[in-house]
Enzyme design. Sequence first.
Site, mmCIF file in Angstrom:
data_model
loop_
_atom_site.group_PDB
_atom_site.id
_atom_site.type_symbol
_atom_site.label_atom_id
_atom_site.label_comp_id
_atom_site.label_asym_id
_atom_site.label_seq_id
_atom_site.Cartn_x
_atom_site.Cartn_y
_atom_site.Cartn_z
ATOM 1 N N SER A 1 0.839 -1.294 -0.089
ATOM 2 C CA SER A 1 -0.152 0.128 -0.114
ATOM 3 C C SER A 1 0.864 1.389 -0.074
ATOM 4 O O SER A 1 0.514 2.163 -0.705
ATOM 5 C CB SER A 1 -0.794 -0.027 1.050
ATOM 6 O OG SER A 1 -1.692 -0.973 1.113
ATOM 7 N N THR A 2 1.689 1.388 0.952
ATOM 8 C CA THR A 2 2.834 2.528 0.936
ATOM 9 C C THR A 2 4.113 2.230 0.727
ATOM 10 O O THR A 2 4.578 1.149 0.997
ATOM 11 C CB THR A 2 2.507 2.982 2.404
ATOM 12 O OG1 THR A 2 2.947 2.344 3.220
ATOM 13 C CG2 THR A 2 0.897 3.540 2.596
#
Length: 697
Positions: free
Chosen positions: A25-26
């Site tokens: 996600s990040t």
Amino acid sequence: MTHDAHQKVKASHLKRNAYLYVRQSTLRQVLENTESTQRQYALRQQAVALGWPLDRVIVIDTDLGQSGASAADRQGFQRLVTEVSLARAGIVLGLEVSRLARNSMDWHRLLEICALTDTLILDEDGVYDPAHFNDRLLLGLKGTMSEAELHVLRARLQGGIRNKARRGELFVRPAMGFVYNADGKLVIDPDQQVQQSVRVLFETFRRTGSAMATVKFFAEQGLQFPRRVHTGANKGDTVWAGLEHSRVLRILHNPRYTGAFVYGRTHTRKTVDGDCVIERVPPEEWEVLIREKHAGYIDWEEYERNQRHLRDNCQSYGADRRKSPPREGPALLQGLLLCGCCGKRMTVRYHSRRGQLSPDYVCQREGIEHAEAICQHIPGSNIDEAVGNLLVEAVTPVTLEVALAVQQELQSRLEEADRLRQQQVERSRYEAELARRRYLRVDPDNRLVADSLEADWNAKLKMLAEAQELCERQREQDRKAVDDQQRAAILSLASSFPQLWRDPAMPDRERKRIVRLLLEDVTLVRSDGIMLHLRFKGGAQRTIQLPLPLRSWEQRQTSKEAVAEIDRLLDLHTYPEIAAKLNECGMNSGEGNPFTARIVAGIQRRYGLRSRYDRLRAAGLLTLEEIAQVLHLSTTRVKIWLRHGLLCGHAYNNSNACLYEHPGENPPRKAQGVRYSKRLPPTQVVAARTVEVQCEA
Ligand SMILES: [Zn+2]
């Protein structure tokens, strides 16, 4: 790998590629969750175990660092969907369903395409065939769960944040000029220089009423403004740099400077193509607003006043557009005018007349909007003059007070700026001292460190010298400015506001600022005349009625007196003579030039005055032919007689053509050989007749 899994994989699947989709996600997860990333890559082996050769397992990992909440901006996922829909994929591999999509819509679309193109899906738990109802149900459920997981997670976090915010205890990044103390309470920054800078910013805005003017003041005074480093190695440090317009606006719009705690000033919304936009929420819809939560720089009333000011200054068109700040042009009422017909704000247009800019006030917004004729168009120069006169009349008794207040304020402002600069010097001195101590403490044998510390010390000393010099120079300048010119100017203001108002050296912008101090707005209506309704700041009202201004051709018209005079003189004189007479009396043509024969002839024609010829004929004067007949002479001889004074003629045009008076009962005789001077000159008769001509005309 179970037997069941192998059953689902058919030769047709193996002919096509296997696609492994890897996502985190990040960026932080990419860096720190290496285990998960490795597990995702290891899934490749499962595909090999099911029969795909390793070189046919294609890894799509362009979405590392992208959230799965939306398919927008996830190019890898979009590529995966494309490959599946073109039936190039035999199987899609992902560690969990949540890696593929956290959004049910994206997920179900992928499932549907997989079912249509007979593509398998593999996750850690097994192989699924989306064409089978049971598998699709399970996958659908997994997708829903994954989305729900995200929602629950977010709700829990958001709930915690909201709860804290409601109590006003949520930790938010402190605005410049505030810090958290040891107890976790937000307090005003104990650093005097930071504190003073923020205070000067608010004071300058209070005085000038414009964010741009605030920036200019800081730049002119050579003042710097603090900012905090939010990222990188020096995170949390305060650095000093020039003040920018956007920073001033941010500070002025931030209610935290009143000591209030606010939550929910902005709102994030998703657009159709999955992008996020941040929207500003109107103050009445803010989720949390707790006033006087901590100490502040200004009070709430001032904050609201500032917001109003900024809205008024706003240049953009729109419903919230009110006044505009004073600009450089000479139109005194720019930005203050309201149309008396439709209520809209009027704008200024300039035209040049005799080398001077002259304003016109127009109400044209509706006209432009709907392609119709504009509402009102009023020449502004005499309106400005009338308003100026009114103000001069109204202001005189208070000028002394104004002047004193201005002087006091100037003084205090300069002292304040000086104090700030002093603090800058103090800070530089402190830093230089620090660098010196650091240098002295180092082992002299450690040349590498010692050298760099020495360089640092030198740099700090240089900065100190610069700060000192700037401080001294500015102080010198300030002193000079107040002592000589400004004091004289202020004192003269005290004695003669009207003089100052009419001083051509005063910039129009300043004049307009004075108007704004006194007037709220002005409403204009044009009918038979021009009606001006002025609203003063205190609520008083005045109405001025002005005549309609002359049109430009009217302004260039010859005066009525001059025309009457020409009419009178036409009885007695030719055009050049009349022009000379008028110039002698100091009269001028409509355009302000001296009269010429041509101008006089033009006026005679245009005003339909009787021509000199008609007048002379009406008085009974004879033409050349007629007199020649009466005297039985040739026309040439008549002219000769005239030249020698035997006949009396009156010129009626520029080329000296004449009409002749009747020679009477006793005309000059034809006398061959007698000198003309010896013949009878009819002087007496002529004089009497001339008087007669005048009276008749
Ligand atoms: Zn209008």
